[in-house]
Design a protein around this motif. Structure first.
Motif, PDB file in Angstrom:
ATOM      1  N   LYS A 134       0.797  -1.221   0.000  1.00 40.62           N
ATOM      2  CA  LYS A 134       0.000   0.000   0.000  1.00 40.62           C
ATOM      3  C   LYS A 134       0.836   1.281   0.000  1.00 40.62           C
ATOM      4  O   LYS A 134       0.307   2.365  -0.219  1.00 40.62           O
ATOM      5  CB  LYS A 134      -0.923   0.006   1.231  1.00 40.62           C
ATOM      6  N   ARG A 135       2.130   1.162   0.265  1.00 45.07           N
ATOM      7  CA  ARG A 135       2.967   2.347   0.354  1.00 45.07           C
ATOM      8  C   ARG A 135       3.701   2.587  -0.965  1.00 45.07           C
ATOM      9  O   ARG A 135       4.057   1.648  -1.670  1.00 45.07           O
ATOM     10  CB  ARG A 135       3.977   2.195   1.496  1.00 45.07           C
ATOM     11  N   ILE A 136       3.956   3.846  -1.281  1.00 44.41           N
ATOM     12  CA  ILE A 136       4.721   4.202  -2.475  1.00 44.41           C
ATOM     13  C   ILE A 136       6.199   4.236  -2.102  1.00 44.41           C
ATOM     14  O   ILE A 136       6.603   4.986  -1.205  1.00 44.41           O
ATOM     15  CB  ILE A 136       4.291   5.574  -3.027  1.00 44.41           C
ATOM     16  N   LEU A 137       7.002   3.440  -2.766  1.00 43.71           N
ATOM     17  CA  LEU A 137       8.426   3.349  -2.463  1.00 43.71           C
ATOM     18  C   LEU A 137       9.239   4.209  -3.419  1.00 43.71           C
ATOM     19  O   LEU A 137       8.936   4.308  -4.602  1.00 43.71           O
ATOM     20  CB  LEU A 137       8.896   1.890  -2.554  1.00 43.71           C
ATOM     21  N   ARG A 138      10.290   4.807  -2.901  1.00 43.49           N
ATOM     22  CA  ARG A 138      11.202   5.581  -3.738  1.00 43.49           C
ATOM     23  C   ARG A 138      11.954   4.644  -4.681  1.00 43.49           C
ATOM     24  O   ARG A 138      12.068   3.454  -4.428  1.00 43.49           O
ATOM     25  CB  ARG A 138      12.204   6.345  -2.871  1.00 43.49           C
ATOM     26  N   THR A 139      12.496   5.242  -5.755  1.00 37.92           N
ATOM     27  CA  THR A 139      13.219   4.417  -6.728  1.00 37.92           C
ATOM     28  C   THR A 139      14.400   3.683  -6.098  1.00 37.92           C
ATOM     29  O   THR A 139      14.718   2.563  -6.480  1.00 37.92           O
ATOM     30  CB  THR A 139      13.697   5.277  -7.923  1.00 37.92           C
ATOM     31  N   GLU A 140      15.053   4.308  -5.119  1.00 36.84           N
ATOM     32  CA  GLU A 140      16.201   3.657  -4.484  1.00 36.84           C
ATOM     33  C   GLU A 140      15.781   2.609  -3.458  1.00 36.84           C
ATOM     34  O   GLU A 140      16.629   1.885  -2.926  1.00 36.84           O
ATOM     35  CB  GLU A 140      17.131   4.688  -3.829  1.00 36.84           C
ATOM     36  N   THR A 141      14.488   2.521  -3.174  1.00 42.09           N
ATOM     37  CA  THR A 141      13.981   1.539  -2.211  1.00 42.09           C
ATOM     38  C   THR A 141      13.325   0.346  -2.896  1.00 42.09           C
ATOM     39  O   THR A 141      13.458  -0.799  -2.442  1.00 42.09           O
ATOM     40  CB  THR A 141      12.954   2.195  -1.272  1.00 42.09           C
ATOM     41  N   ALA A 142      12.607   0.587  -3.989  1.00 40.02           N
ATOM     42  CA  ALA A 142      11.756  -0.441  -4.595  1.00 40.02           C
ATOM     43  C   ALA A 142      12.533  -1.678  -5.027  1.00 40.02           C
ATOM     44  O   ALA A 142      12.163  -2.821  -4.693  1.00 40.02           O
ATOM     45  CB  ALA A 142      11.006   0.153  -5.788  1.00 40.02           C
ATOM     46  N   GLY A 143      13.609  -1.491  -5.783  1.00 36.58           N
ATOM     47  CA  GLY A 143      14.377  -2.640  -6.261  1.00 36.58           C
ATOM     48  C   GLY A 143      14.997  -3.424  -5.125  1.00 36.58           C
ATOM     49  O   GLY A 143      15.048  -4.665  -5.147  1.00 36.58           O
TER      50      GLY A 143
END
Length: 245
Positions: free
Chosen positions: A223-232
């Motif tokens: 449900k949370r939006i992750l930053r590009t440096e977090t998602a991968g």
């Protein structure tokens, strides 16, 4: 224990010869002495526990104590297709992805990519990124040094991933956590898997449609939006935990 990489032709029946920049690191930075133990990898499939024997001006010779095959690598090859982020975030992403077991990192230019690299800047960046990968591989006792490729367009990245067994693309509008978990569970040892991560601002809808048409599975990470440096790194963490024996 300090960790170094050599080519296979530097490994003999009883000794390993270290050359290049690592000699200066061993001799003048670490100030190591004969008799100290080091871990040396051939970058393919073997780790060698060694004891330093001789430290010369341009080479270091180490006696092989034991050999381990297969060591620390995950049983699945994970390819991280990372949308180019701003600032120096790419270095952090590469460092942590290598620690988590990624096989290769592919920088990708997408519609919302802010960073634009000309050929000269790209060459310098790729060299720097591969140095970061090597350092992280040594620190985390990887058996290989994951390659960071040159920058690809999104279309080129999809073509590159076309032969993989599985491909996923986290997307904030994807639904069905149960479906995502089931897809992750279907990733088995021996497979190859591409992970597509957007830059700041994410992917555009038509890029998701293009990826889906190419067989890439849109998934949700919650449900949370992750930053590009977090998602991968979040995806790699889950898959690493799942793949560990």
């Amino acid at each position: 224990m300090y960790h170094f990489f050599v080519n296979q032709d530097q490994i003999g029946p009883e000794t390993v010869t270290v050359t290049g920049p690592d000699v200066n690191h061993i001799k003048n930075v670490l100030r190591m002495k004969p008799g100290e133990e080091v871990l040396i990898s051939n970058g393919v499939d073997r780790d060698y526990l060694c004891k330093l024997e001789t430290i010369a001006a341009d080479s270091v010779t180490a006696a092989i104590v034991s050999v381990t095959e297969g060591g620390t690598e995950l049983p699945v090859k994970f390819y991280l297709f990372q949308g180019l982020p701003k600032s120096d975030k790419m270095e952090l992403i590469i460092q942590k992805a290598v620690e988590l077991g990624v096989y290769q990192v592919i920088p990708v230019e997408t519609r919302r990519t802010v960073v634009k690299l000309d050929a000269k800047k790209e060459d310098a960046k790729v060299r720097r990124w591969n140095a970061v990968s090597e350092s992280a591989a040594k620190q985390s006792k990887r058996l290989i040094i994951p390659e960071v490729t040159g920058v690809m367009s999104f279309r080129e990245a999809l073509q590159y991933a076309g032969g993989f067994d599985k491909n996923i693309i986290p997307f904030e509008h994807a639904e069905g956590m149960a479906d995502t978990k089931a897809y992750f569970t279907g990733i088995r040892p021996g497979m190859s898997c591409g992970i597509f991560i957007g830059p700041e601002g994410g992917f555009e809808d038509d890029e998701i449609a293009m990826a889906s048409k190419a067989g890439v599975k849109p998934v949700t990470l919650g449900k949370r939006i992750l930053r590009t440096e977090t998602a991968g790194l979040a995806v790699l963490s889950v898959l690493m935990f799942q793949m560990e024996n």
